[in-house]
Design a protein around this motif. Sequence first.
Motif, PDB file in Angstrom:
ATOM      1  N   HIS A 108      -7.223   3.598  -0.881  1.00  0.00           N
ATOM      2  CA  HIS A 108      -7.625   2.254  -0.630  1.00  0.00           C
ATOM      3  C   HIS A 108      -6.525   1.323  -1.343  1.00  0.00           C
ATOM      4  O   HIS A 108      -5.831   0.480  -0.788  1.00  0.00           O
ATOM      5  N   ASP A 109      -6.069   1.819  -2.697  1.00  0.00           N
ATOM      6  CA  ASP A 109      -5.230   1.035  -3.409  1.00  0.00           C
ATOM      7  C   ASP A 109      -3.873   1.212  -2.770  1.00  0.00           C
ATOM      8  O   ASP A 109      -3.052   0.299  -2.512  1.00  0.00           O
ATOM      9  N   ALA A 110      -3.435   2.438  -2.211  1.00  0.00           N
ATOM     10  CA  ALA A 110      -2.289   2.745  -1.800  1.00  0.00           C
ATOM     11  C   ALA A 110      -2.160   1.700  -0.409  1.00  0.00           C
ATOM     12  O   ALA A 110      -1.054   1.226  -0.153  1.00  0.00           O
ATOM     13  N   TRP A 111      -3.208   1.937   0.403  1.00  0.00           N
ATOM     14  CA  TRP A 111      -3.245   1.159   1.476  1.00  0.00           C
ATOM     15  C   TRP A 111      -3.065  -0.596   1.034  1.00  0.00           C
ATOM     16  O   TRP A 111      -2.235  -1.217   1.891  1.00  0.00           O
ATOM     17  N   PHE A 112      -3.510  -0.863   0.189  1.00  0.00           N
ATOM     18  CA  PHE A 112      -3.461  -2.343  -0.172  1.00  0.00           C
ATOM     19  C   PHE A 112      -2.085  -2.705  -0.773  1.00  0.00           C
ATOM     20  O   PHE A 112      -1.385  -3.876  -0.233  1.00  0.00           O
ATOM     21  N   VAL A 113      -1.578  -1.823  -1.624  1.00  0.00           N
ATOM     22  CA  VAL A 113      -0.091  -2.128  -1.698  1.00  0.00           C
ATOM     23  C   VAL A 113       0.996  -2.015  -0.786  1.00  0.00           C
ATOM     24  O   VAL A 113       1.470  -2.992  -0.301  1.00  0.00           O
ATOM     25  N   LYS A 114       0.692  -1.116   0.240  1.00  0.00           N
ATOM     26  CA  LYS A 114       1.468  -1.023   1.324  1.00  0.00           C
ATOM     27  C   LYS A 114       1.112  -2.459   2.405  1.00  0.00           C
ATOM     28  O   LYS A 114       2.417  -2.780   2.747  1.00  0.00           O
ATOM     29  N   ARG A 115       0.055  -2.474   2.559  1.00  0.00           N
ATOM     30  CA  ARG A 115      -0.354  -3.766   3.458  1.00  0.00           C
ATOM     31  C   ARG A 115       0.255  -5.073   2.797  1.00  0.00           C
ATOM     32  O   ARG A 115       0.910  -5.866   3.517  1.00  0.00           O
ATOM     33  N   ASN A 116       0.414  -5.196   1.493  1.00  0.00           N
ATOM     34  CA  ASN A 116       0.654  -6.613   1.164  1.00  0.00           C
ATOM     35  C   ASN A 116       2.330  -6.409   0.425  1.00  0.00           C
ATOM     36  O   ASN A 116       2.701  -7.225  -0.115  1.00  0.00           O
ATOM     37  N   ASN A 117       2.809  -5.269   0.870  1.00  0.00           N
ATOM     38  CA  ASN A 117       4.357  -5.114   0.375  1.00  0.00           C
ATOM     39  C   ASN A 117       4.597  -5.361  -1.073  1.00  0.00           C
ATOM     40  O   ASN A 117       5.465  -6.008  -1.473  1.00  0.00           O
ATOM     41  N   LEU A 118       3.634  -4.795  -1.709  1.00  0.00           N
ATOM     42  CA  LEU A 118       4.045  -4.911  -3.376  1.00  0.00           C
ATOM     43  C   LEU A 118       5.195  -3.918  -3.862  1.00  0.00           C
ATOM     44  O   LEU A 118       5.168  -2.759  -3.303  1.00  0.00           O
ATOM     45  N   LYS A 119       5.860  -4.577  -4.800  1.00  0.00           N
ATOM     46  CA  LYS A 119       7.086  -3.779  -5.147  1.00  0.00           C
ATOM     47  C   LYS A 119       6.501  -3.000  -6.514  1.00  0.00           C
ATOM     48  O   LYS A 119       5.633  -3.585  -7.215  1.00  0.00           O
ATOM     49  N   VAL A 120       7.193  -1.906  -6.665  1.00  0.00           N
ATOM     50  CA  VAL A 120       6.758  -1.170  -7.757  1.00  0.00           C
ATOM     51  C   VAL A 120       7.743  -1.903  -9.128  1.00  0.00           C
ATOM     52  O   VAL A 120       8.888  -2.138  -8.811  1.00  0.00           O
ATOM     53  N   CYS A 121       7.288  -2.091 -10.353  1.00  0.00           N
ATOM     54  CA  CYS A 121       7.850  -2.412 -11.419  1.00  0.00           C
ATOM     55  C   CYS A 121       9.061  -1.808 -12.170  1.00  0.00           C
ATOM     56  O   CYS A 121       8.409  -0.533 -12.184  1.00  0.00           O
TER      57      CYS A 121
END
Length: 121
Positions: A108-121
Amino acid sequence: MPLVERALKLWVACRFIEEPWSIAGNETLGMSEDPNPNCPYHDRIPVPPMVDLQIDLIVINEILPPEVKKILKMLKEKLESSDPWADWFEIYLAYFILLHNVELTMAHDAWFVKRNNLKVC
């Protein structure tokens, strides 16, 4: 099998907060359906983001931690008992449910990151 029952209840609670919340009723709190057919809220009205956050925080900080502590205490007692093999199947099922919960949470966390196009710092 009280240990398995508690583990399943924890699993359900974790799945409960992962589902998108939506409003049912006349008061929409200023929210409306999303016109994008790919959006999870295309056919329903989402709760405002702040309300969603508050519900999640209540569950994550108030409901889940005491339940996790109880489950871990029960597991420890069973593993440290004089005959842990007597409850091996209950221990195995509890671990399986807990590990499956971790797997679904990470997915779910991976899906959320992908859906919101979050970047790795």
